[in-house]
Design an enzyme around this catalytic site. Structure first.
Site, short mmCIF file in Angstrom:
data_model
loop_
_atom_site.label_atom_id
_atom_site.label_comp_id
_atom_site.label_asym_id
_atom_site.label_seq_id
_atom_site.Cartn_x
_atom_site.Cartn_y
_atom_site.Cartn_z
N ALA A 86 -21.55 -0.78 14.83
CA ALA A 86 -21.03 0.14 15.84
C ALA A 86 -20.14 -0.62 16.83
O ALA A 86 -20.30 -1.82 17.03
CB ALA A 86 -22.19 0.79 16.57
N GLY A 87 -19.22 0.09 17.44
CA GLY A 87 -18.33 -0.56 18.39
C GLY A 87 -17.33 0.41 18.98
O GLY A 87 -17.60 1.62 19.04
N CYS A 134 -4.18 -1.65 8.69
CA CYS A 134 -4.47 -0.91 7.46
C CYS A 134 -5.31 0.34 7.68
O CYS A 134 -4.87 1.44 7.37
CB CYS A 134 -5.18 -1.83 6.47
SG CYS A 134 -4.13 -3.15 5.92
N LYS A 143 -9.40 -7.67 15.79
CA LYS A 143 -10.70 -8.25 15.43
C LYS A 143 -10.56 -9.76 15.53
O LYS A 143 -9.48 -10.27 15.84
CB LYS A 143 -11.13 -7.82 14.03
CG LYS A 143 -10.21 -8.32 12.93
CD LYS A 143 -10.79 -8.05 11.55
CE LYS A 143 -9.91 -8.68 10.49
NZ LYS A 143 -10.38 -8.50 9.14
N GLU A 165 -7.56 -9.33 6.90
CA GLU A 165 -6.92 -10.30 7.79
C GLU A 165 -8.02 -11.18 8.38
O GLU A 165 -9.12 -10.71 8.64
CB GLU A 165 -6.16 -9.58 8.91
CG GLU A 165 -4.90 -8.92 8.39
CD GLU A 165 -4.11 -8.23 9.48
OE1 GLU A 165 -4.18 -8.64 10.64
OE2 GLU A 165 -3.41 -7.26 9.15
N THR A 169 0.86 -1.19 0.00
CA THR A 169 0.00 0.00 0.00
C THR A 169 0.89 1.24 0.00
O THR A 169 1.79 1.37 0.83
CB THR A 169 -0.92 -0.01 1.23
OG1 THR A 169 -1.72 -1.18 1.14
CG2 THR A 169 -1.82 1.21 1.25
N GLY A 173 -9.44 -0.82 14.16
CA GLY A 173 -8.00 -0.94 14.42
C GLY A 173 -7.37 -1.69 13.27
O GLY A 173 -7.92 -1.73 12.17
N LYS A 219 -7.03 2.32 -3.88
CA LYS A 219 -6.72 1.57 -2.66
C LYS A 219 -6.92 2.44 -1.41
O LYS A 219 -7.63 2.06 -0.47
CB LYS A 219 -5.27 1.07 -2.73
CG LYS A 219 -4.70 0.55 -1.44
CD LYS A 219 -5.35 -0.73 -0.98
CE LYS A 219 -4.87 -1.09 0.42
NZ LYS A 219 -5.34 -2.35 0.89
N LEU A 243 -7.25 -7.62 0.66
CA LEU A 243 -7.44 -8.75 1.57
C LEU A 243 -7.77 -8.28 2.97
O LEU A 243 -7.17 -7.32 3.46
CB LEU A 243 -6.14 -9.57 1.65
CG LEU A 243 -5.55 -10.12 0.36
CD1 LEU A 243 -4.18 -10.74 0.64
CD2 LEU A 243 -6.49 -11.13 -0.27
C1 UDX Z 1 -9.07 -3.76 5.85
C2 UDX Z 1 -9.92 -3.77 4.56
O1 UDX Z 1 -11.21 -4.33 4.87
C3 UDX Z 1 -9.22 -4.58 3.46
O2 UDX Z 1 -9.97 -4.50 2.27
C4 UDX Z 1 -7.82 -4.00 3.24
O3 UDX Z 1 -7.11 -4.76 2.29
C5 UDX Z 1 -7.05 -4.00 4.55
O4 UDX Z 1 -7.78 -3.26 5.55
P1 UDX Z 1 -8.58 -5.47 7.84
O5 UDX Z 1 -7.63 -4.47 8.38
O6 UDX Z 1 -8.17 -6.89 7.80
O7 UDX Z 1 -9.02 -5.11 6.34
O8 UDX Z 1 -9.88 -5.38 8.76
P2 UDX Z 1 -11.43 -5.10 8.54
O9 UDX Z 1 -12.18 -6.36 8.50
O10 UDX Z 1 -11.65 -4.15 7.45
O11 UDX Z 1 -11.78 -4.39 9.93
C6 UDX Z 1 -11.07 -3.22 10.34
C7 UDX Z 1 -11.52 -2.77 11.69
O12 UDX Z 1 -12.84 -2.21 11.62
C8 UDX Z 1 -11.59 -3.84 12.76
O13 UDX Z 1 -11.07 -3.32 13.96
C9 UDX Z 1 -13.07 -4.13 12.89
O14 UDX Z 1 -13.41 -4.60 14.16
C10 UDX Z 1 -13.67 -2.77 12.61
N1 UDX Z 1 -15.04 -2.80 12.08
C11 UDX Z 1 -15.29 -3.41 10.89
C12 UDX Z 1 -16.06 -2.15 12.77
O15 UDX Z 1 -15.85 -1.57 13.84
N2 UDX Z 1 -17.32 -2.16 12.22
C13 UDX Z 1 -17.60 -2.78 11.05
O16 UDX Z 1 -18.77 -2.73 10.63
C14 UDX Z 1 -16.56 -3.42 10.36
#
Ligand code: UDX
Length: 461
Positions: free
Chosen positions: A273-274, A281, A341, A176, A141, A278, A225, A174
């Site tokens: 919501a939460g 990315c 997560k 994680e 990235t 984190g 991206k 992708l």
């Molecule tokens: C993200 C992008 O989704 C992915 O396309 C990119 O390539 C890399 O960054 P990732 O970091 O693996 O992927 O996590 P993601 O599933 O996107 O969740 C990111 C954070 O958002 C987590 O902390 C998750 O708990 C939080 N989240 C996600 C929420 O709080 N609410 C949601 O509705 C979705």
């Protein structure tokens, strides 16, 4: 007849694949998933990784981090002979036409990307280019303009010698914890290139993935991206803001999410919501995007707001804990979740890393449980909070983590938390209180068992 034609085409594609050699520089999340996935698809994949310890593990088929199914694909690739390793970039460059650059682009203190590793790779590739044409595909990235810089850097390092290559930007999307699924089922393939024919050639590598393929310019791919991640982050901060309002009116944010999301233009995905986003990315790419905007004197106010709202989630959660417990000093609090997560052991930018020290500073004792993240968290505490070792206890059994606890704080969303026997847990705790920062439990069920249950965006007790 049509079927026969299709079969012949399939056989032809398979035999072409066997001859194609793909090089991968950097065996992190992106590199390793790409390597194992392409090997599974039938390509010959060669991997170079500078970290010797990591490489040793990978060569034995051991995945250096937790990612569901990746180890299986890795082993299969190695055993099939299609996934192999090389000592240095020069071997890889001489053998492969396609070179995927998957090295890390960490963020510096000033929130700009660190291009150090990319620069090293540009130099090493430049020093090893011969007459054979090479396609260099950047998957790390990066900020917009990087592909062009990379091209320029190679030419500079060549010092006037001819070189026959093209640089392509191919961002990855992708997630994680779902990386293998996402690799084989991509939502889209984005290929950025100055040279349409080369873009088309790269797209052939992904022709049987069943995903839409978009060939765009280098910079467009890079912007897609960063914009995608910023958009996802924006949705989360959006719903978290609405969750604040929902609480004031004793409402349920899940009903509100559904009500908003049923509009097909909006949808319900990524609106949970939460305690905020984190990971390696979203936070990093958002901060870097703000820097890019500032760099070009464009107003980054939208993205700054997304970041501020996300940062505020921590204090909102801490206040919720204090409000529920009245006093936290000398109490045992159980934190479920140190990875950012579910389905990953990655603790980078995990909300729990900010929440736990604040609670310790206020005199609480923390029992920590996480299905996969404890090891990384232990290293993190030793490095950053060596004085907290008496206040933080890592516990490998979820039930044990709740013994004499005054409250369970849920900070990530592993399925395991939904499956435990809450009647048993009710008996083990000193005071049966749950503060669910990920809204994963059913409020009514918890109440029925006897818990005081608090969550995000819900004031229903
Ligand atoms: C993200 C992008 O989704 C992915 O396309 C990119 O390539 C890399 O960054 P990732 O970091 O693996 O992927 O996590 P993601 O599933 O996107 O969740 C990111 C954070 O958002 C987590 O902390 C998750 O708990 C939080 N989240 C996600 C929420 O709080 N609410 C949601 O509705 C979705």
């Amino acid at each position: 007849m049509v079927l026969l034609k299709e079969k012949l085409k399939e056989i032809e594609t398979e035999s072409i694949k066997k001859e194609v050699k793909v090089g991968i520089i950097g065996a992190g999340y992106v590199g390793l998933v790409t390597a194992a996935g392409l090997a599974y698809k039938g390509y010959h994949v060669l991997v170079v990784e500078k970290d010797k310890e990591k490489l040793k593990k990978i060569k034995q088929g051991i995945c250096p981090f937790y990612e569901p199914d990746l180890q299986r694909y890795l082993l299969e690739g190695i055993e099939s002979g299609r996934l192999s390793f090389r000592e240095n970039i020069s071997e890889l460059v001489s053998e492969c036409r396609y070179i995927f650059v998957c090295v890390g682009t960490p963020i510096k203190d000033d929130s700009t990307y660190d291009m150090y590793y990319l620069d090293i790779v540009a130099k090493e590739i430049a020093n090893n280019l011969k007459n054979n044409f090479k396609v260099i595909i950047i998957r790390s990235t990066v900020p917009p303009g990087t592909g062009r810089w990379f091209k320029k850097a190679i030419l500079r390092y060549r010092r006037g010698l001819t070189a026959s290559f093209e640089v392509v930007s191919m961002p990855e999307f992708l997630r994680e914890g779902n990386a293998i699924y996402d690799f084989f089922n991509p939502s889209r393939i984005i290929i950025g290139s100055d040279n349409y024919d080369i873009g088309k050639e790269v797209s052939e590598l992904y022709s049987d993935f069943g995903a839409p393929i978009l060939i765009v310019s280098l910079e467009e791919a890079e912007i897609i991206k960063l914009a995608s991640n910023a958009f996802l982050a924006m949705r989360i901060s959006f719903i978290n803001s609405i969750a604040n309002l929902s609480e004031v009116f004793d409402s349920n944010i899940e009903n509100i999410r559904l009500g908003i999301g049923l509009d097909p233009r909006i949808g319900t995905e990524f609106l949970k919501a939460g305690i905020g986003f984190g990971g390696s990315c979203l936070p990093k790419d958002l901060s870097a995007l703000i820097s890019v905007f500032n760099n070009y004197q464009i107003n980054p106010i939208l993205f700054e707001a997304v970041k501020i709202i996300n940062d505020e989630r921590i204090d909102i959660f801490i206040n919720k804990i204090k409000k529920a417990l009245w006093n936290i000093k000398n109490k045992i609090l159980t934190v479920w979740g140190v990875s950012f997560k579910a389905n990953t052991d990655d603790i980078r930018e995990s909300p729990a890393l900010k929440i736990i020290p604040k609670l310790v500073q206020e005199g609480a004792f923390i029992n920590v449980y996480d299905p996969k993240g404890l090891h990384n968290f232990q290293n993190y505490v030793q490095k950053n909070y060596p004085n907290f070792s008496n206040s933080i206890k890592l516990i490998e059994n979820i039930y044990e983590s709740t013994v004499n606890s005054s409250a369970i704080l849920i900070t990530n969303d592993w399925d395991e938390y939904k499956r435990v026997n809450y009647y048993n847990i009710y008996e083990l705790m000193e005071t049966p209180i749950i503060i669910d920062g990920r809204n994963i439990l059913n409020p009514l069920e918890m109440k029925e068992i006897g818990f005081e249950y608090y969550s995000i965006g819900n004031n229903i007790r």
